[in-house]
Design a protein around this motif. Structure first.
Motif, PDB file in Angstrom:
ATOM      1  N   ASN A 102       0.785  -1.222   0.202  1.00  0.00           N
ATOM      2  CA  ASN A 102      -0.109  -0.097   0.067  1.00  0.00           C
ATOM      3  C   ASN A 102       0.863   1.108  -0.043  1.00  0.00           C
ATOM      4  OD1 ASN A 102      -2.530  -1.475   0.201  1.00  0.00           O
ATOM      5  ND2 ASN A 102      -2.373  -1.780   2.289  1.00  0.00           N
ATOM      6  N   ARG A 106       0.857   4.236  -2.888  1.00  0.00           N
ATOM      7  CA  ARG A 106       0.655   5.637  -2.484  1.00  0.00           C
ATOM      8  C   ARG A 106       1.908   6.290  -2.830  1.00  0.00           C
ATOM      9  NH1 ARG A 106      -1.805   3.475   2.030  1.00  0.00           N
ATOM     10  NH2 ARG A 106      -0.246   3.118   2.972  1.00  0.00           N
ATOM     11  N   GLY A 129      -5.822   3.861  -0.705  1.00  0.00           N
ATOM     12  CA  GLY A 129      -6.533   5.030  -0.244  1.00  0.00           C
ATOM     13  C   GLY A 129      -6.263   6.025  -1.510  1.00  0.00           C
ATOM     14  N   GLU A 132     -10.324   8.280  -3.691  1.00  0.00           N
ATOM     15  CA  GLU A 132     -11.243   9.307  -3.132  1.00  0.00           C
ATOM     16  C   GLU A 132     -11.241  10.403  -4.118  1.00  0.00           C
ATOM     17  OE1 GLU A 132     -13.751  11.026  -0.861  1.00  0.00           O
ATOM     18  OE2 GLU A 132     -12.710   9.308   0.066  1.00  0.00           O
ATOM     19  N   ALA A 149     -14.227   3.026  -1.698  1.00  0.00           N
ATOM     20  CA  ALA A 149     -13.055   3.786  -1.421  1.00  0.00           C
ATOM     21  C   ALA A 149     -12.992   5.317  -1.850  1.00  0.00           C
ATOM     22  CB  ALA A 149     -12.123   3.262  -2.257  1.00  0.00           C
TER      23      ALA A 149
END
Length: 193
Positions: A102, A106, A129, A132, A149
């Motif tokens: 992750n 990112r 994440g 969004e 998400a």
């Protein structure tokens, strides 16, 4: 000119075509593609699965090839890469449980580097994440992951690609010509005949 490196995140039961085809095609274009998997090293392999669309309510799964990794996961430094490839298959389902995976996703997104995700690869984008307020295509069964998400799921035919910002996303391996062409364009390459 220094070599341009691309990172490819793989795992056991990654989708065969969605792993091998990008690895080979991007290598053919002159990129150095580092295929890695958590807890594995260069020379280890991951098992792949071939997903096909044969008229059932979902895809079918058959044994694929053993795909040999060519770089150590523990050596990955995202600053050395110009782009990230996230294949689908069943691997993203458990790779998203790995915090370093992750963090890698990112890191590419925060640096606005091109990310190509296909099929279930969207599960990694969601877990990291980075969806969004963004649009993302994926295998339709991953639509809920994208929405949960905070993203907008883009439902397109299996041979199409959706591009938004640094993301090139697609539903499945039939999209390879469009998906890889869009990714290469995001990387700044120009292919002329």
């Amino acid at each position: 000119m220094s070599e341009k490196k691309i990172l490819l995140l793989a795992g056991d039961f990654t989708e065969d075509y969605e792993t091998m085809v990008p690895f080979q095609a991007l290598s053919m274009l002159g990129y150095v593609v580092h295929a890695v998997c958590p807890d594995k090293r260069a020379g280890d392999s991951v098992r792949t699965a071939i997903h096909d669309f044969e008229g059932d309510q979902t895809y079918t799964e058959k044994p694929g090839h053993n795909f040999v990794l060519n770089y150590d996961f523990d050596r990955v430094d995202t600053t050395e890469y110009v782009g990230l490839v996230v294949p689908g298959g069943r691997a993203p389902e458990y790779l998203r449980l790995n915090q370093k995976v992750n963090d890698i996703v990112r890191s590419f997104d925060q640096a606005d580097k091109p990310i190509a995700a296909v099929c279930h690869g969207a599960q990694l984008l969601a877990a990291a994440g980075i969806l969004e307020g963004r649009e993302c295509s994926a295998y339709p069964a991953c639509g809920p992951d994208v929405r949960m998400a905070g993203g907008t799921f883009i439902d397109i035919p299996a041979d199409q690609v959706h591009v938004q910002g640094n993301l090139a996303t697609a539903p499945a391996w039939p999209s390879h010509p469009a998906w890889l062409a869009a990714f290469v364009k995001l990387l700044g390459a120009k292919i002329t005949l």
